[in-house]
Design a protein around this motif. Sequence first.
Motif, PDB file in Angstrom:
ATOM      1  N   PHE A  66     -19.032  25.979 -94.846  1.00  0.00           N
ATOM      2  CA  PHE A  66     -19.151  27.085 -93.892  1.00  0.00           C
ATOM      3  C   PHE A  66     -18.015  28.085 -94.072  1.00  0.00           C
ATOM      4  CE2 PHE A  66     -17.423  28.496 -89.712  1.00  0.00           C
ATOM      5  CZ  PHE A  66     -18.359  29.496 -89.459  1.00  0.00           C
ATOM      6  N   ILE A  67     -16.780  27.602 -94.191  1.00  0.00           N
ATOM      7  CA  ILE A  67     -15.644  28.509 -94.348  1.00  0.00           C
ATOM      8  C   ILE A  67     -15.793  29.346 -95.617  1.00  0.00           C
ATOM      9  CG2 ILE A  67     -13.162  28.613 -94.830  1.00  0.00           C
ATOM     10  CD1 ILE A  67     -12.814  26.238 -92.938  1.00  0.00           C
ATOM     11  N   LYS A  68     -16.131  28.705 -96.727  1.00  0.00           N
ATOM     12  CA  LYS A  68     -16.247  29.439 -97.985  1.00  0.00           C
ATOM     13  C   LYS A  68     -17.392  30.453 -97.932  1.00  0.00           C
ATOM     14  CE  LYS A  68     -15.475  27.143-101.860  1.00  0.00           C
ATOM     15  NZ  LYS A  68     -15.492  26.106-102.911  1.00  0.00           N
ATOM     16  N   SER A  82     -16.605  29.248 -85.411  1.00  0.00           N
ATOM     17  CA  SER A  82     -16.126  30.356 -86.238  1.00  0.00           C
ATOM     18  C   SER A  82     -15.058  29.841 -87.181  1.00  0.00           C
ATOM     19  CB  SER A  82     -15.560  31.485 -85.377  1.00  0.00           C
ATOM     20  OG  SER A  82     -14.343  31.097 -84.772  1.00  0.00           O
ATOM     21  N   VAL A  83     -14.740  30.638 -88.199  1.00  0.00           N
ATOM     22  CA  VAL A  83     -13.603  30.298 -89.049  1.00  0.00           C
ATOM     23  C   VAL A  83     -12.328  30.556 -88.274  1.00  0.00           C
ATOM     24  CG1 VAL A  83     -14.829  30.786 -91.191  1.00  0.00           C
ATOM     25  CG2 VAL A  83     -13.485  32.595 -90.098  1.00  0.00           C
ATOM     26  N   GLY A  84     -11.266  29.820 -88.618  1.00  0.00           N
ATOM     27  CA  GLY A  84     -10.004  29.990 -87.920  1.00  0.00           C
ATOM     28  C   GLY A  84      -8.820  29.619 -88.794  1.00  0.00           C
ATOM     29  N   GLY A  85      -7.644  29.643 -88.186  1.00  0.00           N
ATOM     30  CA  GLY A  85      -6.396  29.430 -88.916  1.00  0.00           C
ATOM     31  C   GLY A  85      -5.782  30.780 -89.232  1.00  0.00           C
ATOM     32  N   CYS A  86      -4.501  30.932 -88.958  1.00  0.00           N
ATOM     33  CA  CYS A  86      -3.825  32.227 -89.069  1.00  0.00           C
ATOM     34  C   CYS A  86      -4.140  32.983 -90.367  1.00  0.00           C
ATOM     35  CB  CYS A  86      -2.327  32.018 -88.893  1.00  0.00           C
ATOM     36  SG  CYS A  86      -1.301  33.432 -89.276  1.00  0.00           S
ATOM     37  N   PRO A  87      -3.862  32.432 -91.569  1.00  0.00           N
ATOM     38  CA  PRO A  87      -4.105  33.221 -92.781  1.00  0.00           C
ATOM     39  C   PRO A  87      -5.590  33.466 -93.043  1.00  0.00           C
ATOM     40  CG  PRO A  87      -3.455  30.989 -93.340  1.00  0.00           C
ATOM     41  CD  PRO A  87      -3.262  31.122 -91.867  1.00  0.00           C
ATOM     42  N   SER A 142      -9.463  26.522 -90.872  1.00  0.00           N
ATOM     43  CA  SER A 142     -10.087  25.546 -89.987  1.00  0.00           C
ATOM     44  C   SER A 142     -11.411  26.085 -89.496  1.00  0.00           C
ATOM     45  CB  SER A 142      -9.176  25.252 -88.794  1.00  0.00           C
ATOM     46  OG  SER A 142      -8.993  26.423 -88.017  1.00  0.00           O
ATOM     47  N   VAL A 143     -12.147  25.218 -88.844  1.00  0.00           N
ATOM     48  CA  VAL A 143     -13.320  25.637 -88.087  1.00  0.00           C
ATOM     49  C   VAL A 143     -12.931  25.582 -86.619  1.00  0.00           C
ATOM     50  CG1 VAL A 143     -15.676  25.078 -87.423  1.00  0.00           C
ATOM     51  CG2 VAL A 143     -14.980  24.901 -89.818  1.00  0.00           C
ATOM     52  N   ASP A 144     -13.021  26.734 -85.945  1.00  0.00           N
ATOM     53  CA  ASP A 144     -12.702  26.816 -84.524  1.00  0.00           C
ATOM     54  C   ASP A 144     -13.971  26.599 -83.709  1.00  0.00           C
ATOM     55  OD1 ASP A 144     -10.134  27.403 -85.227  1.00  0.00           O
ATOM     56  OD2 ASP A 144     -10.188  29.508 -84.606  1.00  0.00           O
ATOM     57  N   LEU A 145     -13.888  25.743 -82.728  1.00  0.00           N
ATOM     58  CA  LEU A 145     -15.003  25.479 -81.818  1.00  0.00           C
ATOM     59  C   LEU A 145     -14.573  25.951 -80.431  1.00  0.00           C
ATOM     60  CD1 LEU A 145     -15.986  21.925 -83.104  1.00  0.00           C
ATOM     61  CD2 LEU A 145     -17.096  24.100 -83.636  1.00  0.00           C
ATOM     62  N   TYR A 146     -15.090  27.114 -80.033  1.00  0.00           N
ATOM     63  CA  TYR A 146     -14.696  27.757 -78.786  1.00  0.00           C
ATOM     64  C   TYR A 146     -15.643  27.366 -77.662  1.00  0.00           C
ATOM     65  CZ  TYR A 146     -11.096  31.064 -80.275  1.00  0.00           C
ATOM     66  OH  TYR A 146      -9.922  31.638 -80.695  1.00  0.00           O
ATOM     67  N   GLY A 147     -15.084  26.893 -76.546  1.00  0.00           N
ATOM     68  CA  GLY A 147     -15.902  26.616 -75.378  1.00  0.00           C
ATOM     69  C   GLY A 147     -16.562  27.884 -74.871  1.00  0.00           C
ATOM     70  N   GLN A 148     -17.864  27.837 -74.647  1.00  0.00           N
ATOM     71  CA  GLN A 148     -18.607  29.031 -74.234  1.00  0.00           C
ATOM     72  C   GLN A 148     -18.594  29.245 -72.723  1.00  0.00           C
ATOM     73  OE1 GLN A 148     -22.231  27.918 -76.573  1.00  0.00           O
ATOM     74  NE2 GLN A 148     -22.021  29.964 -77.411  1.00  0.00           N
ATOM     75  N   ALA A 184      -9.239  41.809 -80.041  1.00  0.00           N
ATOM     76  CA  ALA A 184      -9.237  40.347 -80.076  1.00  0.00           C
ATOM     77  C   ALA A 184      -9.084  39.747 -78.685  1.00  0.00           C
ATOM     78  CB  ALA A 184      -8.137  39.836 -81.001  1.00  0.00           C
ATOM     79  N   VAL A 185      -8.169  40.270 -77.878  1.00  0.00           N
ATOM     80  CA  VAL A 185      -7.941  39.668 -76.563  1.00  0.00           C
ATOM     81  C   VAL A 185      -9.059  39.985 -75.588  1.00  0.00           C
ATOM     82  CG1 VAL A 185      -5.443  39.673 -76.847  1.00  0.00           C
ATOM     83  CG2 VAL A 185      -6.539  41.567 -75.653  1.00  0.00           C
ATOM     84  N   SER A 186      -9.884  40.954 -75.921  1.00  0.00           N
ATOM     85  CA  SER A 186     -10.978  41.319 -75.030  1.00  0.00           C
ATOM     86  C   SER A 186     -12.268  40.577 -75.350  1.00  0.00           C
ATOM     87  CB  SER A 186     -11.239  42.831 -75.115  1.00  0.00           C
ATOM     88  OG  SER A 186     -12.208  43.220 -74.163  1.00  0.00           O
ATOM     89  N   ARG A 187     -12.251  39.752 -76.405  1.00  0.00           N
ATOM     90  CA  ARG A 187     -13.459  39.031 -76.813  1.00  0.00           C
ATOM     91  C   ARG A 187     -13.142  37.548 -76.941  1.00  0.00           C
ATOM     92  NH1 ARG A 187     -15.088  43.521 -81.475  1.00  0.00           N
ATOM     93  NH2 ARG A 187     -16.131  44.988 -80.070  1.00  0.00           N
ATOM     94  N   LEU A 188     -14.161  36.723 -77.122  1.00  0.00           N
ATOM     95  CA  LEU A 188     -13.966  35.279 -77.044  1.00  0.00           C
ATOM     96  C   LEU A 188     -13.402  34.663 -78.322  1.00  0.00           C
ATOM     97  CD1 LEU A 188     -14.234  32.596 -75.580  1.00  0.00           C
ATOM     98  CD2 LEU A 188     -16.618  32.470 -76.368  1.00  0.00           C
ATOM     99  N   LEU A 189     -14.032  34.908 -79.458  1.00  0.00           N
ATOM    100  CA  LEU A 189     -13.677  34.203 -80.686  1.00  0.00           C
ATOM    101  C   LEU A 189     -12.504  34.882 -81.384  1.00  0.00           C
ATOM    102  CD1 LEU A 189     -17.290  33.546 -82.028  1.00  0.00           C
ATOM    103  CD2 LEU A 189     -15.919  32.106 -80.524  1.00  0.00           C
ATOM    104  N   CYS A 190     -12.119  34.338 -82.540  1.00  0.00           N
ATOM    105  CA  CYS A 190     -11.042  34.952 -83.339  1.00  0.00           C
ATOM    106  C   CYS A 190     -11.645  35.887 -84.385  1.00  0.00           C
ATOM    107  CB  CYS A 190     -10.186  33.869 -83.977  1.00  0.00           C
ATOM    108  SG  CYS A 190      -9.163  32.962 -82.803  1.00  0.00           S
ATOM    109  N   ALA A 191     -11.695  35.466 -85.640  1.00  0.00           N
ATOM    110  CA  ALA A 191     -12.096  36.355 -86.733  1.00  0.00           C
ATOM    111  C   ALA A 191     -13.426  37.084 -86.498  1.00  0.00           C
ATOM    112  CB  ALA A 191     -12.145  35.571 -88.051  1.00  0.00           C
ATOM    113  N   PRO A 192     -14.475  36.435 -85.971  1.00  0.00           N
ATOM    114  CA  PRO A 192     -15.739  37.165 -85.805  1.00  0.00           C
ATOM    115  C   PRO A 192     -15.635  38.378 -84.888  1.00  0.00           C
ATOM    116  CG  PRO A 192     -16.121  34.804 -85.611  1.00  0.00           C
ATOM    117  CD  PRO A 192     -14.627  35.004 -85.602  1.00  0.00           C
ATOM    118  N   GLU A 193     -14.622  38.414 -84.036  1.00  0.00           N
ATOM    119  CA  GLU A 193     -14.497  39.504 -83.070  1.00  0.00           C
ATOM    120  C   GLU A 193     -13.623  40.650 -83.565  1.00  0.00           C
ATOM    121  OE1 GLU A 193     -16.609  38.805 -81.016  1.00  0.00           O
ATOM    122  OE2 GLU A 193     -16.215  37.102 -79.694  1.00  0.00           O
ATOM    123  N   TYR A 194     -12.940  40.472 -84.696  1.00  0.00           N
ATOM    124  CA  TYR A 194     -12.035  41.507 -85.171  1.00  0.00           C
ATOM    125  C   TYR A 194     -12.827  42.757 -85.560  1.00  0.00           C
ATOM    126  CZ  TYR A 194      -8.557  37.734 -85.552  1.00  0.00           C
ATOM    127  OH  TYR A 194      -7.704  36.696 -85.295  1.00  0.00           O
TER     128      TYR A 194
END
Length: 632
Positions: free
Chosen positions: A69-71, A36-41, A15-21, A310-320
């Motif tokens: 964008f995801i690809k 950002s990109v999203g979705g568990c896998p 998915s495409v995740d849209l995080y409130g800033q 991950a829990v210390s930053r806002l987004l998912c994959a971009p923050e790993y």
Amino acid sequence: MSGQKLDVIAIGRSSVDLYGQQIGTRLEDIGSFAKSVGGCPTNISVGTARLGLRSALITRVGAEQMGGFIKEQLAREGVDTAGVATDPDRLTALVLLSVEAEGQSPMIFYRTDCADMALSEGDIDEAFIARAGAIVVTGTHFSTPNAAAAQRKAIRLAKAHGGKVVFDIDYRPNLWGLAGHAAGFERYVASDRVTREYQSILADTDLVVGTEEEVAIAAGTPDLPAALRTIRGLTGATIVLKRGAKGCIVYDGAIPDDLEDGIVGQGFPIEIYNVLGAGDAFMSGFLRGWLRGEPHAVSATWANACGAFAVSRLLCAPEYPTWDELSYFLAHGSTERALRKDAALNHIHHATTRRTPMPSLMALAIDHRSQLEEMPGATPERIGAFKRLAVKAATRVAAGRPGYGMLLDDKYGRLALFDAGAEKLWVARPLELPGSRPLRFEFSPDVGSRLVEWPVDHAIKVLCFYHPGDPADLKADQIEHLRQAYEAGRKVGREVLIEIIAGKHGALDETTIATALTELYDAGLKPDWWKLEPQASAAAWAAIDRVITTRDPYCRGVVLLGLDAPAVELEQSFMAARSVGTVKGFAVGRTIFADAARAWLAGTMSDDAAVDEMAQRFGALTATWQRVGEQQ
């Protein structure tokens, strides 16, 4: 990547995740979102790739910009996308999220007939599965018959080819139709149907990972000890129980009477900023250890650390974290409970997740404003039109090859910037007020607001007339403005190029620029690029090289400026600069465009002739740079 052995293939949501800033507010009140990109896998494929595993993803995306964008982002991360199919009939899934309070992150899933849920058995290629040491199947994709059949086929093929099967329970009740659209953050709703689906594949698994709620749904009971024993009765797999801030426990045999007697990794007490995506980061860290044969305690420690990031930053994959970043953290820890505030970690993260490799850079610099304004025949419209001709010249020389770029301003170069973007040239844009000393910013001192409008791949360029012999108050003023630009760039994810010219305001010797860079590094500035004037000797470059490699081994390097020097002098400068490894190219302007600009603005040169002349000079300079490099 075709035919290359893979460590892991993740299967399921994208998915495409849209995080409130804006933090600490309702989704209803969010004013802007970060993408950002999203979705568990999908997150797991990125997280494992960043940690050095050869990862791939099997999913579907829509035949539109969000699917693109995801690809593209997966490719930038090094994830094999051979298994990412484009669905011509369905849209890429979207998720809207916010951080309302600590541990509270409401989300809305836009997944009605979305592309990834159309995954089918036909998307599972046996040869692709055979390349992987392990596959990760995810809970949500057992919620529809076609997606479940796809994952079951992947399990059969993986087992047939000696691969391991990892089950991320990944339970989202509303994705099973068990909660309303507004309940995206809901973690647990009992369901016999979900339990049956999950239990039907447990016997084929080698690793099962889930939270307490996920273990409960897989077992069909909320009693945790009983749930773990139920799962153990169905599979001999290693079971990893995720416990949020308490870390995890690994069970590799019988479930003990005291659940705390499992294998526990090192924990990391940090501030909880956003819990979304932490489990996928955790899985990425655990897989790095588990697939490389590390003891479970080590795998668990790495998993806990990745979850902490991950829990210390806002987004998912971009923050790993990347492997460099994780290794630094494990070795040095952090003085910050909020890891997003740790300058050392943030720098490693930025430097090791840059969008595009740039081993060299040859740029036509035409971000000049005052010099063009002084030429006869110059008007704002004419200057803007000439800059577009310069883009044509640079494009001709680049011929689609990487490593070519331009310095362009947004005072006169607005349309030229559009042209350069269409041609995929590297671009840096100036912030400084031309000729200012002390450094001041053009248009507005509010640099951050200005940068929000810039494309994500445009770099910030700041020219500062800085000499180490300057008065202390002048240096402090200039450093403070450089810091403002640098920190604004980091906050909005833009690369920074700092240009230092010392020779106009003091003598240059073999230590001048090295001393200047040392002072700027001492001030906490670590730009992606330095742009420096030519040096008289190889010794001066050696001193510069020592400072950069010692203070910031992640620096992209140095590009030479031209100062309107004749091409013959520039060749001599190239020879001296090429004696060290940190000099990666040049960003030269007036040597290339000045004569053409004077003639064109005066009306004595045609468009085509101006493009021809600039292309000839830029091409000759790139050829000289490459030839000198081959001789070193």
